[in-house]
Design an enzyme around this catalytic site. Structure first.
Site, mmCIF file in Angstrom:
data_model
loop_
_atom_site.group_PDB
_atom_site.id
_atom_site.type_symbol
_atom_site.label_atom_id
_atom_site.label_comp_id
_atom_site.label_asym_id
_atom_site.label_seq_id
_atom_site.Cartn_x
_atom_site.Cartn_y
_atom_site.Cartn_z
ATOM 1 N N ASP A 255 87.789 6.615 -36.827
ATOM 2 C CA ASP A 255 88.495 6.866 -38.059
ATOM 3 C C ASP A 255 88.667 8.587 -38.204
ATOM 4 O O ASP A 255 87.794 9.119 -37.367
ATOM 5 C CB ASP A 255 87.658 6.235 -39.342
ATOM 6 C CG ASP A 255 88.773 6.166 -40.352
ATOM 7 O OD1 ASP A 255 89.698 6.781 -40.419
ATOM 8 O OD2 ASP A 255 88.604 5.359 -41.242
HETATM 9 C C1 NOJ Z 1 91.303 7.280 -43.153
HETATM 10 C C2 NOJ Z 1 91.409 5.767 -43.232
HETATM 11 O O1 NOJ Z 1 90.169 5.173 -43.354
HETATM 12 C C3 NOJ Z 1 92.219 5.039 -42.134
HETATM 13 O O2 NOJ Z 1 92.392 3.660 -42.427
HETATM 14 C C4 NOJ Z 1 93.431 6.055 -41.640
HETATM 15 O O3 NOJ Z 1 94.009 5.176 -40.785
HETATM 16 C C5 NOJ Z 1 92.944 7.164 -41.385
HETATM 17 N N1 NOJ Z 1 92.259 7.936 -42.564
HETATM 18 C C6 NOJ Z 1 94.074 8.011 -40.933
HETATM 19 O O4 NOJ Z 1 94.926 8.303 -42.157
#
Ligand code: NOJ
Length: 727
Positions: A255
């Site tokens: 993530d």
């Molecule tokens: C954080 C989020 O938890 C995730 O779901 C997302 O894909 C990423 N940021 C990228 O924006």
């Protein structure tokens, strides 16, 4: 008569769902690996490292971009949100949320949703769609629950698998996220979700296992820690479980900002670092030069970087992305610089249909569908009209004004348009064309109860609207830091509903919500129906109109439990940094069954304008006790009402007592459309997957011996037929 359109609508739905299926020929993992080896063998260490490393925040056109290499050539990969549509893009479809897909309990609709999204990501040149989400509504307050499939692993697993098949059928790599135990927003970067091995396997891993079985290309590891270790450097979870036990062949990426080391992360299973920087615009990376150095100093074996590169390149081949993949035509950083490309096709039709197919009719004493003879209705509440500042005025939908059709956070897409109620009705004109000459009175304030009462008085039916919202923790809305602070309706909703119900004896409550809310007004004698569209995307108002007019017969089911009071739930977001999953297997309805608490509306509940009868349950067991064991249950379902409609036949299994399982668990369902008067024999099949439990001593799935029960019914609390068999 508006009901006549019902069967044709259902038919169109099937036709549409069938046309959006498989386009590309997905390669087997073996063939993809054979192809990948040819180019990875030619890569230098630096090249292998480059394709595993993100270029940094805002460093490319997508939210995540890897470095391209040449000689051998491998392109920069574009990774983009969201699980329900393309984030930071124009001329795209903003469809129903993940939890609505779950509420449809409709496998072909979920597949079709995945496929149209895959098509749009493909057309815009996006290699990896960052979805579906498969975390749980462990607590009703959990901020991102609406991005996933609710409280049940079986249902979430079906939603995950069908969505992935749909997305990948169009040549786009799907991402199973967030691995794992990422079920609350509170302290999401610092809390450790602590769980025992049986619960991990039977609940939290379940949808990831189904994702791997359906060939998912990538997995995103989560922000939180799991049993004390950061999810993106957890050897047991990444290497032993995901790549070992589940046999995942694709790549794991972090993530955004969830990588915390080089050596531990890489040796413990992380294959790609996103967005590639240690912190926002730091210019430093745990991968990149640090990874090359770690290999050179022998802290990491070069063979591991080869494995990382192989996983990425093989996935790219598997999805056919080597063949004329379109160039990226979004620009997440500077939207105005993106080239014009409209990828919406006729996807709004699918969105409208899934919107209706996922609108749960919670309660109805006959006021719905609207009688064609009615002369007047009222529409009341701020939810009937879009946000005055514009449908996309709050970035990542981070506010809560006006019509609610998405939660907030990275899991969102900009609306190309938003059909709310005033748009259909002009707040003045007929609701839909078959209600000609219906007078509409409206009031769009949630706080002006006098105006609400005035609007509700004297009309044949008064619709009152209310909302509850949540999202991701980087945006705080009305004091809610992602997770909801409580389960009450927002914006004076309860008072508004009471005022309207006091003024009109045919009150219909409509709730657009990310999840369960409390309903202190539910026993009000004038509340004749409660409609629950969830958050249904750009076609929201049309989908709702289809349901209330009877153009579509409701067939959605609740993917979570709605309790009578907040204290009936056993879990809420935990402020401690050690979040103990001490409820173990007792999530959602399993807790309510175990503790014998009567919910207000149980998991799996949803009404229809027709009725169904279940009979002749038969159970056939073969190869009992072996890993090839199958159990087939057949049941005859008859549409006994006057209208055509679809029923969701749900199968709950009770395991032998000594298994120590919850009283019953969903292990199968089928949605079947039946013309009135018609009946059909439905078959539900259970295999080793559905029949076994995780044995913590054997460290394996085993089918427990003893007496099993299969309960077949219309909800977890509306069992119509039960049978048993012995193992
Ligand atoms: C954080 C989020 O938890 C995730 O779901 C997302 O894909 C990423 N940021 C990228 O924006």
């Amino acid at each position: 008569m508006h009901f006549n359109s019902l069967s044709s609508t259902a038919l169109t739905l099937l036709v549409l769902f069938n046309t959006v299926q498989a386009k590309i020929n997905v390669l087997s993992w073996d063939d993809a690996y054979t192809k990948a080896k040819i180019i990875v063998d030619k890569m230098s260490l630096e090249q292998k490292v480059n394709i595993t490393t993100g270029v940094g925040w805002d460093g490319g056109l997508c939210v995540g971009n890897t470095y391209a290499i040449s000689n051998p050539d491998f392109p920069s990969l574009c990774l983009q949100d969201a699980p329900m549509g393309i984030r930071f893009a124009d001329n795209v479809t903003a469809g129903v949320s993940g939890v609505n897909a779950a509420a449809s309990f409709d496998k072909s609709a979920i597949l079709a949703r995945g496929a149209y999204m895959g098509q749009e990501f493909y057309d815009k040149g996006i290699n990896v769609q960052l979805g579906p989400g498969m975390n749980f509504m462990r607590s009703s307050q959990g901020g991102r629950g609406w991005e996933s499939g609710g409280e049940d692993p079986y249902l979430t697993g079906v939603v995950a698998a069908e969505t992935i098949k749909g997305i990948q059928s169009k040549g786009v790599i799907a991402t199973a996220k967030h691995y794992i135990l990422n079920d609350q927003e509170l302290n999401r970067n610092t809390e450790s979700s602590n769980v025992d091995s049986r619960t991990l396997h039977e609940i939290y891993l379940w949808p990831f296992a189904r994702s791997v079985e359906s060939g998912v290309g990538s997995v995103m590891c989560a922000y939180n820690l799991a049993n004390g270790t950061h999810a993106c450097e957890d050897d047991y979870l990444l290497n032993t479980v995901l790549k070992g036990e589940l046999g995942f062949k694709g790549f794991v990426h972090s993530d955004w900002g969830a990588t915390h080391s080089t050596v531990n992360a890489v040796n413990h299973g992380l294959d790609m670092d996103m967005p590639g920087e240690i912190s926002y615009k730091s210019g430093t990376s745990y991968f990149g030069q640090n990874l090359t150095d770690a290999v050179n100093t022998k802290s990491i074996k070069e063979s591991r970087t080869t494995d990382m590169a192989m996983r990425i390149v093989a996935t790219w081949y598997k999805l056919g992305q080597d063949k004329n993949f379109p160039k990226v035509s979004i620009n997440s950083v500077d939207r105005d610089k993106a080239s014009y490309l409209n990828v919406q096709r006729d996807h709004k039709k699918i969105v409208r249909q899934i919107g209706a197919a996922s609108t749960v009719l919670l309660k109805n004493s006959g006021v719905l569908p609207l009688d064609t003879k009615i002369k007047s209705i009222a529409l009341i509440g701020s939810d009937i009209k879009a946000n005055d500042d514009g449908i996309n005025s709050c970035s990542d939908r981070g506010c809560s004004s006006g019509h609610l059709a998405q939660g907030w956070g990275s899991g969102t897409a900009d609306f190309p348009y938003l059909i709310e109620l005033c748009l259909i009705t002009d707040c003045n004109a007929p609701l839909i064309t078959n209600l000609i000459n219906v007078k509409i009175q409206s009031s769009i304030s949630d706080w002006d109860l006098e105006a609400a009462t005035e609007a509700a008085k004297g009309v044949d039916v008064a619709f009152v609207f209310a909302t509850a919202n949540s999202g991701e923790e980087y945006i705080t809305v009305d004091g809610n830091v992602g997770d909801r602070n409580n389960l009450s309706l927002w914006n004076n909703g309860d008072e508004l509903i009471k005022a309207v119900a006091d003024a009109n004896k045919n009150t219909v409550v409509v709730i657009h919500s990310v999840g369960a809310v409390l309903m202190p007004w539910i026993e009000h004698a004038n509340i004749k129906a409660v409609v629950w569209p969830g958050i249904s995307g750009q076609e929201s108002g049309n989908s709702l109109a289809d349901i209330v007019t009877g153009a579509v017969n409701p067939s959605a089911r609740l993917p979570y439990t709605i309790a009578k009071k907040e204290s009936d739930y056993n879990v809420k977001p935990d402020p401690s940094l050690q979040v103990e999953y001490s409820e173990k297997l007792l999530m959602g309805y399993k807790w309510f069954d175990h503790a014998k608490i009567e919910p207000l509306f149980p998991f799996g509940h949803g009404m229809s304008y027709t009725s169904f009868n279940y009979s002749k349950l038969k159970i056939k067991v073969s190869k009992s006790g072996t890993k090839d064991m199958t159990v087939k249950a057949t049941v005859t379902v008859k549409n006994t009402g006057k209208l055509d409609g679809a029923e969701v036949i749900q199968a709950y299994i009770s395991y032998p007592e000594k298994a120590g399982s919850p009283p019953q668990q969903l292990r199968g369902f089928e949605k079947v459309f039946l013309k009135h008067g018609k009946q059909q024999k439905i078959e539900l099949k259970f295999t080793m997957t559905e029949l076994s439990i995780w044995d913590t001593v054997a460290n394996a799935w085993v089918i427990p011996s003893g007496k099993f029960f299969i309960h077949v019914g219309a909800s977890s609390r509306d069992i119509r037929q039960s049978g048993s068999f012995n193992v």
